[in-house]
Design a protein around this motif. Structure first.
Motif, PDB file in Angstrom:
ATOM      1  N   THR A 161       0.825  -1.198   0.000  1.00 18.11           N
ATOM      2  CA  THR A 161       0.000   0.000   0.000  1.00 18.11           C
ATOM      3  C   THR A 161       0.870   1.264   0.000  1.00 18.11           C
ATOM      4  N   ARG A 162       0.249   2.382  -0.356  1.00 13.35           N
ATOM      5  CA  ARG A 162       0.952   3.659  -0.402  1.00 13.35           C
ATOM      6  C   ARG A 162       1.342   4.108   0.997  1.00 13.35           C
ATOM      7  N   SER A 163       2.488   4.751   1.080  1.00 11.44           N
ATOM      8  CA  SER A 163       2.912   5.324   2.349  1.00 11.44           C
ATOM      9  C   SER A 163       1.979   6.482   2.713  1.00 11.44           C
ATOM     10  N   PRO A 164       1.620   6.628   3.981  1.00 10.84           N
ATOM     11  CA  PRO A 164       0.806   7.785   4.379  1.00 10.84           C
ATOM     12  C   PRO A 164       1.445   9.116   3.995  1.00 10.84           C
ATOM     13  N   ALA A 165       2.784   9.148   3.931  1.00  6.31           N
ATOM     14  CA  ALA A 165       3.473  10.382   3.540  1.00  6.31           C
ATOM     15  C   ALA A 165       3.163  10.772   2.099  1.00  6.31           C
ATOM     16  N   ASP A 166       2.748   9.797   1.278  1.00 10.64           N
ATOM     17  CA  ASP A 166       2.408  10.068  -0.120  1.00 10.64           C
ATOM     18  C   ASP A 166       0.901  10.187  -0.324  1.00 10.64           C
ATOM     19  N   SER A 167       0.152  10.331   0.755  1.00  8.56           N
ATOM     20  CA  SER A 167      -1.318  10.321   0.673  1.00  8.56           C
ATOM     21  C   SER A 167      -1.931  11.557   1.309  1.00  8.56           C
ATOM     22  N   GLN A 168      -1.214  12.684   1.248  1.00  6.03           N
ATOM     23  CA  GLN A 168      -1.713  13.892   1.887  1.00  6.03           C
ATOM     24  C   GLN A 168      -2.900  14.466   1.120  1.00  6.03           C
ATOM     25  N   GLY A 169      -3.782  15.152   1.853  1.00  3.34           N
ATOM     26  CA  GLY A 169      -4.936  15.778   1.228  1.00  3.34           C
ATOM     27  C   GLY A 169      -6.147  14.872   1.210  1.00  3.34           C
ATOM     28  N   THR A 170      -7.146  15.309   0.439  1.00  2.00           N
ATOM     29  CA  THR A 170      -8.437  14.612   0.370  1.00  2.00           C
ATOM     30  C   THR A 170      -8.623  14.018  -1.011  1.00  2.00           C
ATOM     31  N   ARG A 171      -9.191  12.831  -1.047  1.00  2.23           N
ATOM     32  CA  ARG A 171      -9.423  12.128  -2.315  1.00  2.23           C
ATOM     33  C   ARG A 171     -10.801  11.489  -2.266  1.00  2.23           C
ATOM     34  N   ALA A 186     -13.126   7.225  -0.364  1.00  7.05           N
ATOM     35  CA  ALA A 186     -12.833   8.526   0.237  1.00  7.05           C
ATOM     36  C   ALA A 186     -11.647   8.357   1.168  1.00  7.05           C
ATOM     37  N   SER A 187     -10.689   9.286   1.082  1.00  9.52           N
ATOM     38  CA  SER A 187      -9.530   9.214   1.976  1.00  9.52           C
ATOM     39  C   SER A 187      -9.112  10.612   2.399  1.00  9.52           C
ATOM     40  N   GLN A 188      -8.516  10.659   3.569  1.00  5.71           N
ATOM     41  CA  GLN A 188      -7.968  11.900   4.097  1.00  5.71           C
ATOM     42  C   GLN A 188      -6.579  11.611   4.642  1.00  5.71           C
ATOM     43  N   GLY A 189      -5.605  12.372   4.161  1.00  6.01           N
ATOM     44  CA  GLY A 189      -4.243  12.221   4.651  1.00  6.01           C
ATOM     45  C   GLY A 189      -3.774  13.499   5.304  1.00  6.01           C
ATOM     46  N   LEU A 190      -3.042  13.352   6.371  1.00  9.22           N
ATOM     47  CA  LEU A 190      -2.492  14.518   7.062  1.00  9.22           C
ATOM     48  C   LEU A 190      -1.147  14.153   7.667  1.00  9.22           C
ATOM     49  N   GLY A 191      -0.381  15.183   7.957  1.00  3.53           N
ATOM     50  CA  GLY A 191       0.947  14.949   8.518  1.00  3.53           C
ATOM     51  C   GLY A 191       1.243  15.884   9.665  1.00  3.53           C
ATOM     52  N   TRP A 192       2.205  15.524  10.458  1.00  2.00           N
ATOM     53  CA  TRP A 192       2.693  16.342  11.564  1.00  2.00           C
ATOM     54  C   TRP A 192       4.197  16.112  11.659  1.00  2.00           C
ATOM     55  N   GLU A 193       4.842  16.804  12.515  1.00  3.35           N
ATOM     56  CA  GLU A 193       6.283  16.666  12.609  1.00  3.35           C
ATOM     57  C   GLU A 193       6.662  15.242  13.004  1.00  3.35           C
ATOM     58  N   GLY A 194       7.272  14.558  12.072  1.00  2.00           N
ATOM     59  CA  GLY A 194       7.711  13.190  12.333  1.00  2.00           C
ATOM     60  C   GLY A 194       6.663  12.125  12.095  1.00  2.00           C
ATOM     61  N   GLY A 195       5.503  12.486  11.550  1.00  2.79           N
ATOM     62  CA  GLY A 195       4.477  11.469  11.363  1.00  2.79           C
ATOM     63  C   GLY A 195       3.508  11.801  10.249  1.00  2.79           C
ATOM     64  N   ASP A 196       2.859  10.753   9.709  1.00  2.00           N
ATOM     65  CA  ASP A 196       1.858  10.894   8.652  1.00  2.00           C
ATOM     66  C   ASP A 196       0.765   9.862   8.872  1.00  2.00           C
ATOM     67  N   LEU A 197      -0.443  10.203   8.372  1.00  2.00           N
ATOM     68  CA  LEU A 197      -1.611   9.338   8.579  1.00  2.00           C
ATOM     69  C   LEU A 197      -2.481   9.374   7.335  1.00  2.00           C
ATOM     70  N   ARG A 198      -3.078   8.216   7.027  1.00  5.18           N
ATOM     71  CA  ARG A 198      -4.103   8.141   5.987  1.00  5.18           C
ATOM     72  C   ARG A 198      -5.287   7.348   6.510  1.00  5.18           C
ATOM     73  N   LEU A 199      -6.474   7.913   6.398  1.00  5.31           N
ATOM     74  CA  LEU A 199      -7.717   7.232   6.750  1.00  5.31           C
ATOM     75  C   LEU A 199      -8.553   7.136   5.486  1.00  5.31           C
ATOM     76  N   SER A 200      -8.959   5.933   5.142  1.00  7.89           N
ATOM     77  CA  SER A 200      -9.760   5.749   3.927  1.00  7.89           C
ATOM     78  C   SER A 200     -10.977   4.897   4.219  1.00  7.89           C
ATOM     79  N   MET A 201     -12.036   5.187   3.483  1.00  8.91           N
ATOM     80  CA  MET A 201     -13.260   4.408   3.516  1.00  8.91           C
ATOM     81  C   MET A 201     -13.645   4.078   2.085  1.00  8.91           C
ATOM     82  N   SER A 202     -14.138   2.878   1.862  1.00 10.06           N
ATOM     83  CA  SER A 202     -14.483   2.464   0.503  1.00 10.06           C
ATOM     84  C   SER A 202     -15.600   1.442   0.545  1.00 10.06           C
ATOM     85  N   GLY A 203     -16.279   1.309  -0.580  1.00  9.86           N
ATOM     86  CA  GLY A 203     -17.369   0.339  -0.675  1.00  9.86           C
ATOM     87  C   GLY A 203     -17.555  -0.130  -2.100  1.00  9.86           C
TER      88      GLY A 203
END
Length: 704
Positions: A161-171, A186-203
């Motif tokens: 899967t894609r790294s959260p660091a490459d998944s910033q923003g909304t899709r 639908a996915s939302q990616g965000l980052g902070w100092e030293g970290g990245d996150l991606r949350l996705s929902m699909s159907g």
């Protein structure tokens, strides 16, 4: 022109002709980074130095294909046999074997196996990952027990899967199409100092096949919803922590397929739909001690839940203790008695004859008319805990060592299949050694020791020699052995039906034990495979061409080929198979706008069991042309075909057109996918049919 030239000298001549300027340079000074793959040995390697055949499906291919699920993507892999079992359930096999039970491939999501050990299968339509979250899929085409343990008998599919660091923003993405296709992402990616996150929902939703071989409506629609969370945290300059959570719920329709055993009983009952829920989590700690030494520790847990309760009808005599006892003594004779109850055959064995007479008397006393219906529960739950540690060390500039250990605990819970709960524990020790003897020769060896409480122990080796003509062109010779352990179902099944809520109610018949009972042998051996491969991999950087050629000869002994059913299921290691042939694979980037991709597989298959021999297409392949037209327009044209999978031909052409628009700081892509069947055959099985040979779907994807 080169008909008298042996195969490998031909390859050398081809390299010299096409490689021109690159070959004239210093053989082992290459200014361009070589693409790396990971799945073959767990070591990062260039394609020319891999001890086997690899196919990489990158993000561009995944998007351009328009595929909705992973099995459709795997049509782009040479030698993959993509079919469908009953009820719109995909099956994937490499080279062949049983068409309805894909038991011989390991499937991973970021290192976590999704192979269900309890029922010996991969639920391809229920894999809890969205295609939009996938960076690439690496497929190792060949046995790889050495790296991934039993079940990696014929191939490994590694979904990265894609790294959260490459998944910033909304899709956001919506898809609609024929046959009830209704998908979202639908996915939302965000980052902070030293970290990245991606949350996705699909159907996903679709109506499956339209009708069966008799023209009747086919009840096989699918629906699922997924949620995935991926987090990457930098703990220190040389340490990272990755964790993932995934959940999926859905339902798969199943038609009513039960056929009463006794004559004069009309088949009637409720459909056997399956409600599915999957949960998974993993945590991985990566440590880079220095450029020559790294280590990771990964733990994961997952739970598969399949709820399937349906109502079936048969003669009340189906719950007779006398018939049950007759089945336990001689299942073949018991079935003959049940199916010919009006005039059951006699038996020379006095005990069997006495039970036969009791059953016949019971039937006569009921007048042959007493029918009861009840709830059949085929629900299953499977749980897995997995812990792995892996160390990678460069001992010298020319010698790399990978070593590791793995512990896995599997538990299956089903009243029907196991009469309760069954568990297994597996220990693994594995190692890979890569020695660059000089600038041309690479010698690689690996081994896996595995010990399972239910299946025993095994030791599997692999030895490969690669000759690098240049860093981008390599010849390989590989010998490997692999095993597949019999799964819980095959070896330890304790299959019986307790039917509840029987009606019409009779004293003592509020619930009953159906007379058919199946027990696994408990002493099955492992399937064993020996594989030989010769191949070439080359990257002609001057013209953007990547080429892989493979010839192979594989033998499998001790195969367990019996279908998994509760009627005359007699598992054994009495079957064997043999596969030989060749596989070319070409990926050609013709400048900045065009990409051409061709795959082909010739598979000469022989199997002692007819179910295995019919699941291999002698000729299969794919062709693709990707084109960037400029001004945001792009197209992709694909052809997929095989000459006879389970006796049915399959040919299809897909055309995807897309327009990308820039709206302020957002990107919008509108796409249409047209699929055209070139034949009028069912898909894999006679009942899998569509009303039309054309299918159209459209999608809209917004990124901001």
């Amino acid at each position: 022109m080169l008909s008298g030239t042996p195969p490998f000298p031909r390859l050398l001549l081809l390299t010299a002709l096409l490689g021109g300027p690159a070959v004239a340079d210093d053989l082992f000074i290459d200014n361009q980074d070589l693409p790396q793959v990971l799945t073959a040995t767990r070591l990062k390697q260039s394609a020319a130095g891999v001890p086997g055949s690899m196919t990489v499906l990158d993000s561009q291919l995944i998007r351009a294909s328009g595929a909705r699920d992973i099995p459709e993507l795997l049509r782009l892999v040479p030698g993959m046999m993509i079919g469908y079992g009953a009820s719109n359930q995909p099956t994937v096999n490499y080279h062949g074997s049983n068409v309805s039970e894909a038991r011989r491939m390991q499937v991973l999501i970021d290192g976590r196996s999704v192979y269900r050990a309890g029922l010996a299968t991969v639920d391809w339509s229920d894999i809890p990952v969205a295609l939009e979250d996938i960076e690439r899929i690496e497929v190792f085409r060949g046995p790889n027990t050495v790296s991934y343990g039993a079940n990696a008998l014929m191939a490994v599919v590694n979904i990265l899967t894609r790294s959260p660091a490459d998944s910033q923003g909304t899709r956001l993405k919506l898809s609609r199409g024929a046959d009830g296709v209704n998908d979202f992402y639908a996915s939302q990616g965000l980052g902070w100092e030293g970290g990245d996150l991606r949350l996705s929902m699909s159907g996903q939703e679709d109506d499956g096949f339209d009708h069966d071989q008799s023209g009747a409506d086919y009840r096989d629609s699918r629906r699922l919803n997924r949620i995935n969370l991926s987090v990457l945290q930098q703990l220190a300059s040389n340490q990272t922590l990755e964790w993932q959570l995934a959940a999926k719920e859905g339902s798969n329709q199943r038609p009513y397929t039960y056929q009463p055993v006794f004559p004069y009983v009309t088949a009637r009952g409720n459909n056997a739909d399956v409600k599915a829920k999957d949960y998974a989590g993993s945590l991985r700690w990566n440590i880079d001690f220095n450029d020559q030494h790294s280590l990771y520790v990964q733990g994961s847990a997952q739970h598969f839940d399949r709820q399937q309760v349906w109502r079936a009808c048969d003669a009340a005599l189906s719950f007779s203790p006398a018939l049950t006892r007759l089945w336990q003594l001689d299942s073949n004779y018991a079935e003959q008695v049940a199916r010919n109850i009006v005039n059951p055959p006699a038996n020379s064995n006095p005990a069997l004859q006495a039970l036969r007479d009791q059953v016949k008397t019971q039937w006569d006393s009921q007048g042959g008319s007493q029918v009861v219906c009840g709830d059949v529960d085929q629900s299953t739950r499977e749980t897995r805990y997995d812990l792995e540690i892996q160390d990678t060390l460069s001992l010298t500039d020319n010698l790399r060592l990978l070593s590791g250990a793995n512990f896995r605990y599997d538990q299956a819970d089903s009243q029907t299949y196991f009469n309760g709960t069954l568990s297994d524990q597996t220990w693994r020790l594995f190692g890979q050694l890569e020695w660059r003897a000089d600038e041309h020769w690479i010698i690689q060896g690996g081994t896996m020791f595995e010990d399972s409480r239910l299946s025993g122990s095994s030791l599997t080796p692999r030895l490969a020699v690669n000759y690098l003509i240049t860093p981008r062109h390599g010849l390989r010779a590989v010998y490997s052995e692999a095993v597949r352990s019999p799964d819980m179902f095959e070896n330890n099944v304790n299959w019986s039906y307790t039917v509840n809520n029987l009606s019409p109610y009779q004293p003592g018949l509020g619930r009953g034990e159906y007379f058919v009972k199946t027990r696994g042998p408990g002493d099955l051996d492992q399937e064993r495979m020996r594989s030989r491969e010769l191949g070439y991999n080359g990257s002609f950087s001057e013209i953007g061409l990547n080429l892989d050629l493979k010839v192979f000869y594989d033998e499998i002994s001790g195969m367990i080929s019996e279908p998994l059913r509760n009627n005359q299921y007699i598992a054994s290691n009495s079957n064997k198979a043999r596969f030989s042939g060749s596989e070319p694979q070409l990926d050609w980037r013709l400048g900045q706008r065009d990409r051409l991709r061709l795959t082909y597989a010739y598979v000469d298959a022989w199997a002692s069991n007819r179910n295995d021999s019919e699941a291999s297409a002698r000729n299969s392949g794919s062709a693709g042309w990707l084109r960037d037209w400029g001004d945001g327009w792009s197209s992709a044209l694909f052809y997929y075909g095989d000459d006879a999978l389970n006796q049915y031909r399959y040919e299809r052409v897909d055309l995807r057109l897309a327009k990308r628009l820039r709206i302020r700081r957002s990107n919008l892509e509108l796409a249409a996918l047209w699929q055209q069947r070139l034949d009028d055959e069912p898909i894999t099985l006679a009942q899998n049919r569509y009303d039309s040979r054309q299918r159209l779907s459209v999608s809209a994807e917004l990124e901001f």
